[in-house]
Design a protein around this motif. Structure first.
Motif, PDB file in Angstrom:
ATOM      1  N   LEU A  55       0.816  -1.216   0.000  1.00  0.00           N
ATOM      2  CA  LEU A  55       0.000   0.000   0.000  1.00  0.00           C
ATOM      3  C   LEU A  55       0.847   1.261   0.000  1.00  0.00           C
ATOM      4  O   LEU A  55       0.402   2.306  -0.478  1.00  0.00           O
ATOM      5  CB  LEU A  55      -0.912   0.007   1.241  1.00  0.00           C
ATOM      6  CG  LEU A  55      -1.817  -1.213   1.423  1.00  0.00           C
ATOM      7  CD1 LEU A  55      -2.585  -1.092   2.733  1.00  0.00           C
ATOM      8  CD2 LEU A  55      -2.785  -1.349   0.250  1.00  0.00           C
ATOM      9  N   ALA A  56       2.031   1.197   0.564  1.00  0.00           N
ATOM     10  CA  ALA A  56       2.905   2.375   0.649  1.00  0.00           C
ATOM     11  C   ALA A  56       4.319   1.905   0.958  1.00  0.00           C
ATOM     12  O   ALA A  56       4.541   0.734   1.304  1.00  0.00           O
ATOM     13  CB  ALA A  56       2.405   3.326   1.734  1.00  0.00           C
ATOM     14  N   LYS A  57       5.272   2.823   0.831  1.00  0.00           N
ATOM     15  CA  LYS A  57       6.660   2.535   1.194  1.00  0.00           C
ATOM     16  C   LYS A  57       7.218   3.705   1.983  1.00  0.00           C
ATOM     17  O   LYS A  57       6.901   4.863   1.699  1.00  0.00           O
ATOM     18  CB  LYS A  57       7.510   2.271  -0.042  1.00  0.00           C
ATOM     19  CG  LYS A  57       7.178   0.968  -0.755  1.00  0.00           C
ATOM     20  CD  LYS A  57       8.145   0.702  -1.904  1.00  0.00           C
ATOM     21  CE  LYS A  57       7.827  -0.627  -2.577  1.00  0.00           C
ATOM     22  NZ  LYS A  57       8.781  -0.932  -3.675  1.00  0.00           N
ATOM     23  N   VAL A  58       8.047   3.405   2.958  1.00  0.00           N
ATOM     24  CA  VAL A  58       8.710   4.423   3.758  1.00  0.00           C
ATOM     25  C   VAL A  58      10.210   4.150   3.692  1.00  0.00           C
ATOM     26  O   VAL A  58      10.680   3.136   4.227  1.00  0.00           O
ATOM     27  CB  VAL A  58       8.229   4.399   5.223  1.00  0.00           C
ATOM     28  CG1 VAL A  58       8.976   5.437   6.052  1.00  0.00           C
ATOM     29  CG2 VAL A  58       6.734   4.646   5.298  1.00  0.00           C
ATOM     30  N   ASN A  59      10.922   5.009   2.999  1.00  0.00           N
ATOM     31  CA  ASN A  59      12.364   4.815   2.799  1.00  0.00           C
ATOM     32  C   ASN A  59      12.664   3.415   2.284  1.00  0.00           C
ATOM     33  O   ASN A  59      13.598   2.736   2.729  1.00  0.00           O
ATOM     34  CB  ASN A  59      13.127   5.063   4.109  1.00  0.00           C
ATOM     35  CG  ASN A  59      13.049   6.511   4.544  1.00  0.00           C
ATOM     36  OD1 ASN A  59      12.959   7.423   3.712  1.00  0.00           O
ATOM     37  ND2 ASN A  59      13.062   6.743   5.855  1.00  0.00           N
ATOM     38  N   GLY A  60      11.812   2.960   1.361  1.00  0.00           N
ATOM     39  CA  GLY A  60      12.020   1.662   0.737  1.00  0.00           C
ATOM     40  C   GLY A  60      11.386   0.496   1.459  1.00  0.00           C
ATOM     41  O   GLY A  60      11.332  -0.614   0.914  1.00  0.00           O
ATOM     42  N   GLN A  61      10.889   0.689   2.694  1.00  0.00           N
ATOM     43  CA  GLN A  61      10.240  -0.392   3.441  1.00  0.00           C
ATOM     44  C   GLN A  61       8.754  -0.445   3.096  1.00  0.00           C
ATOM     45  O   GLN A  61       8.050   0.570   3.198  1.00  0.00           O
ATOM     46  CB  GLN A  61      10.406  -0.180   4.942  1.00  0.00           C
ATOM     47  CG  GLN A  61      11.834  -0.299   5.437  1.00  0.00           C
ATOM     48  CD  GLN A  61      11.900  -0.213   6.955  1.00  0.00           C
ATOM     49  OE1 GLN A  61      10.893  -0.030   7.619  1.00  0.00           O
ATOM     50  NE2 GLN A  61      13.104  -0.348   7.490  1.00  0.00           N
ATOM     51  N   SER A  62       8.283  -1.605   2.713  1.00  0.00           N
ATOM     52  CA  SER A  62       6.894  -1.743   2.269  1.00  0.00           C
ATOM     53  C   SER A  62       5.929  -1.798   3.449  1.00  0.00           C
ATOM     54  O   SER A  62       6.238  -2.346   4.511  1.00  0.00           O
ATOM     55  CB  SER A  62       6.733  -3.018   1.430  1.00  0.00           C
ATOM     56  OG  SER A  62       7.518  -2.951   0.258  1.00  0.00           O
ATOM     57  N   ILE A  63       4.749  -1.230   3.245  1.00  0.00           N
ATOM     58  CA  ILE A  63       3.618  -1.378   4.172  1.00  0.00           C
ATOM     59  C   ILE A  63       2.528  -2.111   3.403  1.00  0.00           C
ATOM     60  O   ILE A  63       2.053  -1.626   2.366  1.00  0.00           O
ATOM     61  CB  ILE A  63       3.101  -0.015   4.660  1.00  0.00           C
ATOM     62  CG1 ILE A  63       4.193   0.744   5.409  1.00  0.00           C
ATOM     63  CG2 ILE A  63       1.873  -0.202   5.551  1.00  0.00           C
ATOM     64  CD1 ILE A  63       3.798   2.156   5.796  1.00  0.00           C
ATOM     65  N   THR A  64       2.157  -3.283   3.890  1.00  0.00           N
ATOM     66  CA  THR A  64       1.199  -4.125   3.180  1.00  0.00           C
ATOM     67  C   THR A  64      -0.191  -4.049   3.809  1.00  0.00           C
ATOM     68  O   THR A  64      -0.389  -3.481   4.885  1.00  0.00           O
ATOM     69  CB  THR A  64       1.662  -5.591   3.204  1.00  0.00           C
ATOM     70  OG1 THR A  64       1.604  -6.069   4.562  1.00  0.00           O
ATOM     71  CG2 THR A  64       3.085  -5.736   2.677  1.00  0.00           C
ATOM     72  N   GLU A  65      -1.128  -4.651   3.106  1.00  0.00           N
ATOM     73  CA  GLU A  65      -2.493  -4.745   3.637  1.00  0.00           C
ATOM     74  C   GLU A  65      -2.508  -5.484   4.975  1.00  0.00           C
ATOM     75  O   GLU A  65      -3.262  -5.123   5.883  1.00  0.00           O
ATOM     76  CB  GLU A  65      -3.387  -5.472   2.632  1.00  0.00           C
ATOM     77  CG  GLU A  65      -4.849  -5.602   3.051  1.00  0.00           C
ATOM     78  CD  GLU A  65      -5.579  -4.272   3.078  1.00  0.00           C
ATOM     79  OE1 GLU A  65      -6.593  -4.175   3.819  1.00  0.00           O
ATOM     80  OE2 GLU A  65      -5.144  -3.339   2.371  1.00  0.00           O
ATOM     81  N   ALA A  66      -1.667  -6.505   5.120  1.00  0.00           N
ATOM     82  CA  ALA A  66      -1.587  -7.233   6.391  1.00  0.00           C
ATOM     83  C   ALA A  66      -1.094  -6.323   7.510  1.00  0.00           C
ATOM     84  O   ALA A  66      -1.582  -6.400   8.644  1.00  0.00           O
ATOM     85  CB  ALA A  66      -0.655  -8.438   6.243  1.00  0.00           C
ATOM     86  N   ASP A  67      -0.125  -5.466   7.210  1.00  0.00           N
ATOM     87  CA  ASP A  67       0.363  -4.514   8.214  1.00  0.00           C
ATOM     88  C   ASP A  67      -0.757  -3.564   8.635  1.00  0.00           C
ATOM     89  O   ASP A  67      -0.902  -3.233   9.823  1.00  0.00           O
ATOM     90  CB  ASP A  67       1.537  -3.700   7.653  1.00  0.00           C
ATOM     91  CG  ASP A  67       2.740  -4.558   7.305  1.00  0.00           C
ATOM     92  OD1 ASP A  67       2.908  -5.611   7.939  1.00  0.00           O
ATOM     93  OD2 ASP A  67       3.506  -4.170   6.398  1.00  0.00           O
ATOM     94  N   LEU A  68      -1.533  -3.120   7.650  1.00  0.00           N
ATOM     95  CA  LEU A  68      -2.627  -2.204   7.946  1.00  0.00           C
ATOM     96  C   LEU A  68      -3.681  -2.882   8.818  1.00  0.00           C
ATOM     97  O   LEU A  68      -4.211  -2.281   9.754  1.00  0.00           O
ATOM     98  CB  LEU A  68      -3.257  -1.705   6.641  1.00  0.00           C
ATOM     99  CG  LEU A  68      -4.100  -0.424   6.744  1.00  0.00           C
ATOM    100  CD1 LEU A  68      -3.209   0.746   7.118  1.00  0.00           C
ATOM    101  CD2 LEU A  68      -4.825  -0.151   5.437  1.00  0.00           C
TER     102      LEU A  68
END
Length: 308
Positions: A55-68
């Motif tokens: 869903l998004a990236k922070v300094n190259g680190q992914s944020i996934t639907e599972a994280d959300l």
């Protein structure tokens, strides 16, 4: 278990830390306002993305639907009143803040601090504790087990007798005796209750107490009420700690146990509790547990002792 489980676990730990330190993203949830215009009635919600969808990236680190999903689960109280899309936006903003602050903590060596290491270890153990309950206890409960527990402990119970009664409460025996004379003369019970009863809860409703079963009223009141036939009233005042009562019984019935679907969730909780206690008992018995503080050991053993 989604492939992003490791990242999800890290997010769960970070969320717990942020919660314990009064994180700033809570203000986002408080300030966010529910949408003023609801979507059209015919609108269908968008399909939920797959757990590993980025869903998004922070300094190259992914944020996934599972994280959300983890963020929404852990921060449910903050986001409970928000519409779904605002909830997702607030949760994503929270995860972004967590990643940024976690990176800042690592850059400053905070993650190496002894207190932080202990906190992280404890939070990981707590998350694993919850996972065992989810996977080894709750997930293995079957509908047949719940039904069997219901049949044994609820459906098998005899019907409970209930009384539907009214009363008029006054301060003196003389007042109650005068009311009984008025009833004998044909005056309506409800009218007298509205006029003279000192019970603020039922007086305005004609003295109506609704249905009650054994144990819900003080003994003197209960004994008199259950002794009356429907449609009759007490011929002598009934004294309790509250004053003097004139009681009328409207109806009697046998209350049947609640239907299975009405109490299924509560019964499931009972089954879950007993299975958890059985599991923790077996784990304790197989473990070597040593408590060095004598006073603390005594207190813990007292808490764990079986109740008579």
């Amino acid at each position: 278990m989604p492939s992003s489980n490791r990242r999800a676990s890290l997010i769960r730990l970070s969320l717990a830390i942020m919660l314990s330190s009064g994180a700033g993203f809570a203000a986002y949830a408080q300030d966010a306002k529910p949408a003023e215009t609801p979507p059209p009635a015919a609108a269908q919600p968008a399909p939920k993305p797959a757990p590993d969808t980025v869903l998004a990236k922070v300094n190259g680190q992914s944020i996934t639907e599972a994280d959300l999903d983890l963020a929404i689960e852990d921060l449910d109280q903050q986001f409970a009143r928000l519409p779904e899309e605002q909830k997702r936006a607030a949760a994503l903003s929270a995860v972004i803040e967590i990643k940024l602050m976690a990176a800042e903590a690592a850059a400053k060596g905070i993650d190496k601090d002894a207190d932080m290491q202990r906190r992280l270890a404890f939070l990981q153990q707590r998350a694993l504790h919850a996972a065992v309950i989810d996977k080894e206890v709750q997930a293995k409960i079957t509908d047949d087990e719940i039904r069997a527990r219901y049949d044994k402990e609820i459906a098998a119970q005899p019907a409970e007798n209930e009384v539907h009664a009214r009363h008029i409460l006054v301060k003196t025996k003389e007042e109650a005796e005068a009311i009984i004379k008025d009833l004998d003369a044909g005056k309506k019970f409800e009218d007298i209750a509205k006029e003279k009863s000192t019970d603020p809860g039922s007086g305005a409703n004609g003295g109506d107490l609704g249905y009650f079963s054994a144990g819900q009223m003080v003994p003197e009141f209960e004994k008199a009420a259950f002794a009356l036939a429907p449609g009759t009233y007490t011929k002598t005042p009934v004294q309790t700690q509250f004053g003097f009562h004139v009681i009328k019984v409207e109806d009697k019935r046998a209350k049947q146990p609640p239907a299975f679907d009405e109490v299924k969730d509560q019964v499931r909780s009972l089954v879950l509790r007993d299975k958890y206690l059985a599991l923790i008992k077996s784990l304790r018995e197989a473990a070597k547990i040593q408590i060095d503080d004598p006073a603390l050991k005594k207190s813990v053993e007292g808490m764990e002792a079986p109740k008579p």
